[in-house]
Design an enzyme around this catalytic site. Structure first.
Site, mmCIF file in Angstrom:
data_model
loop_
_atom_site.group_PDB
_atom_site.id
_atom_site.type_symbol
_atom_site.label_atom_id
_atom_site.label_comp_id
_atom_site.label_asym_id
_atom_site.label_seq_id
_atom_site.Cartn_x
_atom_site.Cartn_y
_atom_site.Cartn_z
ATOM 1 N N ASP A 68 0.836 -1.207 0.000
ATOM 2 C CA ASP A 68 0.000 0.000 0.000
ATOM 3 C C ASP A 68 0.871 1.258 0.000
ATOM 4 O O ASP A 68 1.986 1.251 0.527
ATOM 5 C CB ASP A 68 -0.891 -0.036 1.252
ATOM 6 C CG ASP A 68 -2.051 0.923 1.151
ATOM 7 O OD1 ASP A 68 -2.268 1.528 0.078
ATOM 8 O OD2 ASP A 68 -2.761 1.075 2.168
ATOM 9 N N GLY A 69 0.323 2.322 -0.562
ATOM 10 C CA GLY A 69 0.974 3.635 -0.471
ATOM 11 C C GLY A 69 1.582 4.135 -1.764
ATOM 12 O O GLY A 69 2.259 5.175 -1.761
ATOM 13 N N HIS A 78 2.518 3.495 -8.980
ATOM 14 C CA HIS A 78 2.357 2.052 -9.190
ATOM 15 C C HIS A 78 3.565 1.491 -9.945
ATOM 16 O O HIS A 78 4.009 0.370 -9.673
ATOM 17 C CB HIS A 78 1.064 1.754 -9.961
ATOM 18 C CG HIS A 78 -0.184 2.070 -9.179
ATOM 19 N ND1 HIS A 78 -0.369 1.679 -7.878
ATOM 20 C CD2 HIS A 78 -1.317 2.749 -9.516
ATOM 21 C CE1 HIS A 78 -1.543 2.100 -7.450
ATOM 22 N NE2 HIS A 78 -2.136 2.758 -8.426
ATOM 23 N N SER A 116 -7.169 -6.061 -5.564
ATOM 24 C CA SER A 116 -8.233 -6.715 -4.804
ATOM 25 C C SER A 116 -9.542 -6.707 -5.592
ATOM 26 O O SER A 116 -9.680 -5.945 -6.558
ATOM 27 C CB SER A 116 -8.437 -5.990 -3.475
ATOM 28 O OG SER A 116 -9.087 -4.759 -3.701
ATOM 29 N N ARG A 167 -11.751 1.723 -8.690
ATOM 30 C CA ARG A 167 -10.838 2.850 -8.987
ATOM 31 C C ARG A 167 -11.116 3.398 -10.393
ATOM 32 O O ARG A 167 -11.719 2.702 -11.208
ATOM 33 C CB ARG A 167 -9.391 2.369 -8.897
ATOM 34 C CG ARG A 167 -9.045 2.004 -7.473
ATOM 35 C CD ARG A 167 -7.580 1.763 -7.295
ATOM 36 N NE ARG A 167 -7.349 1.563 -5.878
ATOM 37 C CZ ARG A 167 -6.246 1.894 -5.233
ATOM 38 N NH1 ARG A 167 -5.227 2.413 -5.882
ATOM 39 N NH2 ARG A 167 -6.122 1.693 -3.940
ATOM 40 N N LEU A 174 11.128 -20.767 -3.864
ATOM 41 C CA LEU A 174 10.032 -19.977 -3.304
ATOM 42 C C LEU A 174 8.779 -20.029 -4.189
ATOM 43 O O LEU A 174 8.896 -20.014 -5.414
ATOM 44 C CB LEU A 174 10.528 -18.531 -3.160
ATOM 45 C CG LEU A 174 9.558 -17.442 -2.759
ATOM 46 C CD1 LEU A 174 10.240 -16.476 -1.796
ATOM 47 C CD2 LEU A 174 9.069 -16.666 -3.967
HETATM 48 C C1 FPP Z 1 -2.107 0.292 -3.112
HETATM 49 O O1 FPP Z 1 -1.562 1.595 -3.177
HETATM 50 C C2 FPP Z 1 -1.559 -0.511 -4.183
HETATM 51 C C3 FPP Z 1 -2.315 -1.156 -5.110
HETATM 52 C C4 FPP Z 1 -3.783 -1.123 -5.153
HETATM 53 C C5 FPP Z 1 -1.679 -1.925 -6.187
HETATM 54 C C6 FPP Z 1 -0.412 -2.638 -5.871
HETATM 55 C C7 FPP Z 1 0.305 -2.748 -7.145
HETATM 56 C C8 FPP Z 1 1.647 -2.692 -7.324
HETATM 57 C C9 FPP Z 1 2.595 -2.655 -6.233
HETATM 58 C C10 FPP Z 1 2.236 -2.637 -8.679
HETATM 59 C C11 FPP Z 1 1.926 -3.755 -9.595
HETATM 60 C C12 FPP Z 1 2.187 -5.091 -9.037
HETATM 61 C C13 FPP Z 1 2.963 -6.045 -9.603
HETATM 62 C C14 FPP Z 1 3.030 -7.391 -9.013
HETATM 63 C C15 FPP Z 1 3.766 -5.795 -10.797
HETATM 64 P P1 FPP Z 1 -2.547 2.813 -3.311
HETATM 65 O O2 FPP Z 1 -2.651 3.195 -4.730
HETATM 66 O O3 FPP Z 1 -3.871 2.506 -2.682
HETATM 67 O O4 FPP Z 1 -1.808 3.912 -2.485
HETATM 68 P P2 FPP Z 1 -2.485 5.121 -1.692
HETATM 69 O O5 FPP Z 1 -3.275 4.513 -0.572
HETATM 70 O O6 FPP Z 1 -1.295 5.881 -1.215
HETATM 71 O O7 FPP Z 1 -3.326 5.878 -2.658
#
Ligand code: FPP
Length: 253
Positions: free
Chosen positions: A28-29, A45, A73, A79, A139
């Site tokens: 997250d973040g 991202h 999720s 979004r 893994l």
């Molecule tokens: C949450 O951050 C993150 C996600 C919803 C997506 C996670 C995706 C990645 C790390 C990149 C793609 C993954 C792979 C495996 C290549 P947020 O956008 O909710 O952050 P915020 O809360 O600061 O807005």
């Protein structure tokens, strides 16, 4: 101290006989990381996607056996559509780009979640990776896309009902056997970045006895040193599984 010195110092403190077998990560973040730099959420991202490689490789080096990454999720469809499609592109690109390297490192790979609701080309690329890596013994990388902990339990129950198992024969083991990747064990350590203290429908069944680790670090800043901190925090916990400390000492579990 330099970053390398900090890493060496943390590694020194590590108990290699107590590495969590399964680590789950809520990444997250990304959005906040980008906003702080005046960048687009997509850029956040993209940076987040780069950290996946560092963390998976280092976890493998430390002897972690299974890693589950919450990349999208069932709720994330809400979004903005451009963000959803950017995430899907990043995930597909990751699967294709990292395939040979993960295979060379002996990793096993599986995409888990409600795959029938995903674009077929993502599932196809994931299937190629799963097939290529199926005989590896390193893994297991459990990439959770269109994943929800409740959805996983619902899907397990549907499978159990379809298979005609008598209700009185259903126990916890039956549910575990019908999860998306049944060979994966319970989560030992569940990490969430960015300061949020929720598990947000991730691995509900398998996190019943997980140690939870929350860090303020935003996912794009999470690296090998941060993973070490999380594992050290885990090693400082006493896992009692409902027993008392005294019982644990007697049983030495
Ligand atoms: C949450 O951050 C993150 C996600 C919803 C997506 C996670 C995706 C990645 C790390 C990149 C793609 C993954 C792979 C495996 C290549 P947020 O956008 O909710 O952050 P915020 O809360 O600061 O807005």
């Amino acid at each position: 101290m330099t970053r390398q010195q900090i890493k060496a110092e943390l590694e020194n403190r590590l108990d290699m006989s107590n590495i969590p077998a399964h680590i789950g990560i809520i990444m997250d973040g990304n959005g906040r990381w980008a906003k702080r730099r005046g960048l687009s959420r997509i850029k956040g991202h993209q940076e987040g996607a780069k950290r996946v490689k560092t963390v998976v490789r280092y976890a493998d080096d430390l002897g972690v056996k299974h890693i589950s990454l919450y990349a999208f999720s069932v709720e994330n469809w809400a979004r903005p559509s451009f963000e959803v499609s950017a995430l899907m592109k990043l995930i597909k690109a990751y699967i294709v780009r990292e395939r040979q390297e993960l295979h060379a490192e002996g990793v096993k790979f599986k995409l888990v979640g409600r795959l029938n609701e995903l674009a077929p080309e993502i599932v196809k690329e994931a299937d190629i990776s799963t097939e290529l890596m199926k005989n590896n013994s390193g893994l297991s990388l459990n990439l959770c896309i269109n994943y929800g902990g409740r959805a996983e339990i619902v899907d397990a129950v549907r499978e159990i009902v379809r298979s005609g198992i008598a209700p009185e024969k259903i126990d916890e083991e039956t549910i575990s056997r019908h999860l998306y990747w049944p060979e994966i064990p319970d989560v030992d350590l569940l990490v969430r970045t960015s300061g949020e203290m929720r598990t947000s429908n991730f691995h509900l069944w398998r996190s019943a006895y997980s140690e939870l680790y929350f860090t303020e670090v935003l996912w794009p800043d999470f690296d090998d040193v941060e993973l070490l901190r999380a594992i050290l925090a885990y090693q400082g916990r006493e896992r009692r599984f409902g027993m008392t400390s005294e019982q644990l000492t007697e049983q030495e579990i």
